[in-house]
Design a protein around this motif. Structure first.
Motif, PDB file in Angstrom:
ATOM      1  N   SER A 180     -26.233 101.241   3.758  1.00 16.26           N
ATOM      2  CA  SER A 180     -26.784 100.582   4.945  1.00 16.26           C
ATOM      3  C   SER A 180     -27.734  99.443   4.582  1.00 16.26           C
ATOM      4  O   SER A 180     -27.972  98.560   5.395  1.00 16.26           O
ATOM      5  CB  SER A 180     -27.502 101.599   5.842  1.00 16.26           C
ATOM      6  OG  SER A 180     -28.750 101.989   5.282  1.00 16.26           O
ATOM      7  N   VAL A 181     -28.252  99.461   3.371  1.00 18.03           N
ATOM      8  CA  VAL A 181     -29.181  98.398   2.972  1.00 18.03           C
ATOM      9  C   VAL A 181     -28.451  97.056   2.843  1.00 18.03           C
ATOM     10  O   VAL A 181     -28.801  96.099   3.535  1.00 18.03           O
ATOM     11  CB  VAL A 181     -29.957  98.787   1.689  1.00 18.03           C
ATOM     12  CG1 VAL A 181     -30.839  97.638   1.221  1.00 18.03           C
ATOM     13  CG2 VAL A 181     -30.775 100.047   1.932  1.00 18.03           C
ATOM     14  N   PRO A 182     -27.427  96.939   1.986  1.00 18.45           N
ATOM     15  CA  PRO A 182     -26.779  95.629   1.879  1.00 18.45           C
ATOM     16  C   PRO A 182     -25.897  95.283   3.090  1.00 18.45           C
ATOM     17  O   PRO A 182     -25.739  94.105   3.418  1.00 18.45           O
ATOM     18  CB  PRO A 182     -25.933  95.744   0.606  1.00 18.45           C
ATOM     19  CG  PRO A 182     -25.676  97.189   0.438  1.00 18.45           C
ATOM     20  CD  PRO A 182     -26.894  97.886   0.998  1.00 18.45           C
ATOM     21  N   LEU A 183     -25.337  96.284   3.771  1.00 14.56           N
ATOM     22  CA  LEU A 183     -24.396  95.984   4.856  1.00 14.56           C
ATOM     23  C   LEU A 183     -25.056  95.822   6.213  1.00 14.56           C
ATOM     24  O   LEU A 183     -24.576  95.047   7.046  1.00 14.56           O
ATOM     25  CB  LEU A 183     -23.318  97.068   4.940  1.00 14.56           C
ATOM     26  CG  LEU A 183     -22.339  97.120   3.776  1.00 14.56           C
ATOM     27  CD1 LEU A 183     -21.303  98.213   3.999  1.00 14.56           C
ATOM     28  CD2 LEU A 183     -21.652  95.777   3.571  1.00 14.56           C
ATOM     29  N   ALA A 184     -26.128  96.573   6.464  1.00 15.19           N
ATOM     30  CA  ALA A 184     -26.745  96.527   7.791  1.00 15.19           C
ATOM     31  C   ALA A 184     -28.194  96.051   7.755  1.00 15.19           C
ATOM     32  O   ALA A 184     -28.863  96.039   8.784  1.00 15.19           O
ATOM     33  CB  ALA A 184     -26.662  97.906   8.442  1.00 15.19           C
ATOM     34  N   GLY A 185     -28.687  95.717   6.577  1.00 14.62           N
ATOM     35  CA  GLY A 185     -30.050  95.211   6.477  1.00 14.62           C
ATOM     36  C   GLY A 185     -31.133  96.256   6.637  1.00 14.62           C
ATOM     37  O   GLY A 185     -32.269  95.923   6.965  1.00 14.62           O
ATOM     38  N   ALA A 186     -30.780  97.533   6.425  1.00 18.58           N
ATOM     39  CA  ALA A 186     -31.811  98.567   6.489  1.00 18.58           C
ATOM     40  C   ALA A 186     -32.861  98.271   5.422  1.00 18.58           C
ATOM     41  O   ALA A 186     -32.561  97.690   4.381  1.00 18.58           O
ATOM     42  CB  ALA A 186     -31.187  99.948   6.279  1.00 18.58           C
TER      43      ALA A 186
END
Length: 183
Positions: free
Chosen positions: A138-144
């Protein structure tokens, strides 16, 4: 040529294309071919039939994470919104994490003479590893934010801690005799 050889060859071609820093379209095509071949291989295994066997469905989920990693590798070359490092998180936390916990559990049970059955602790460990992979991706894909990295790392650690708490003492004790083994 059997599908197993084709899937292996597709990985060699993808690795070579990546290492030689070939154009993105070539790397994407190699990754895309690998995805198609691995999906065909995965479908032949009929993983949906393993729902009642955590030691099996965990391995199938790990393999699906591997396929997702390959798909992300292809997409990263074609879609600017998909970061290049996204695939590595799907591979390391998802594919590697789930496969390791599943195989380590199977190995400790088999080699200590126990039945290949897992209880709630290991199902929780498998779920923690799966959640860790989702959060890390979720960090690289959704900017978490950094919280997701921290939570992912904590869940990764929880999965291995549950394994250690459940099977650590078994590894320190003598194995049970295997059925059918000579005394």
């Amino acid at each position: 040529v059997p599908l197993e050889y084709l899937t292996a060859a597709s990985m060699v071609v993808l690795a070579a294309a990546d290492l030689m820093r070939l154009p993105g379209a070539v790397v994407a095509a190699a990754a895309g071919v690998a995805v198609v071949l691995h999906v065909a291989r995965c479908l032949r295994w009929r993983g949906w039939r393993t729902a009642g066997e955590p030691l099996l469905w965990t391995l199938h989920l790990g393999y699906l994470w591997f396929i997702a990693a390959l798909a992300l590798r292809a997409l990263a070359e074609l879609v600017p919104l998909v970061p290049r490092d996204a695939w590595i998180h799907a591979f390391t936390v998802g594919a590697l994490g789930l496969t390791m916990t599943g195989l380590m559990t199977r190995v400790v049970l088999r080699h200590t003479g126990r039945a290949l059955l897992v209880g709630a602790w290991m199902i929780l460990a498998f779920a923690a590893m799966f959640a860790a992979a989702l959060l890390r991706l979720s960090v690289p894909l959704a900017g978490a934010g950094a919280w997701a990295i921290t939570a992912s790392a904590a869940l990764w650690a929880v999965a291995f801690l549950l394994y250690l708490l459940r099977y650590g003492l078994l590894l320190l004790r003598p194995s049970l005799p295997r059925a059918g083994a000579a005394p």
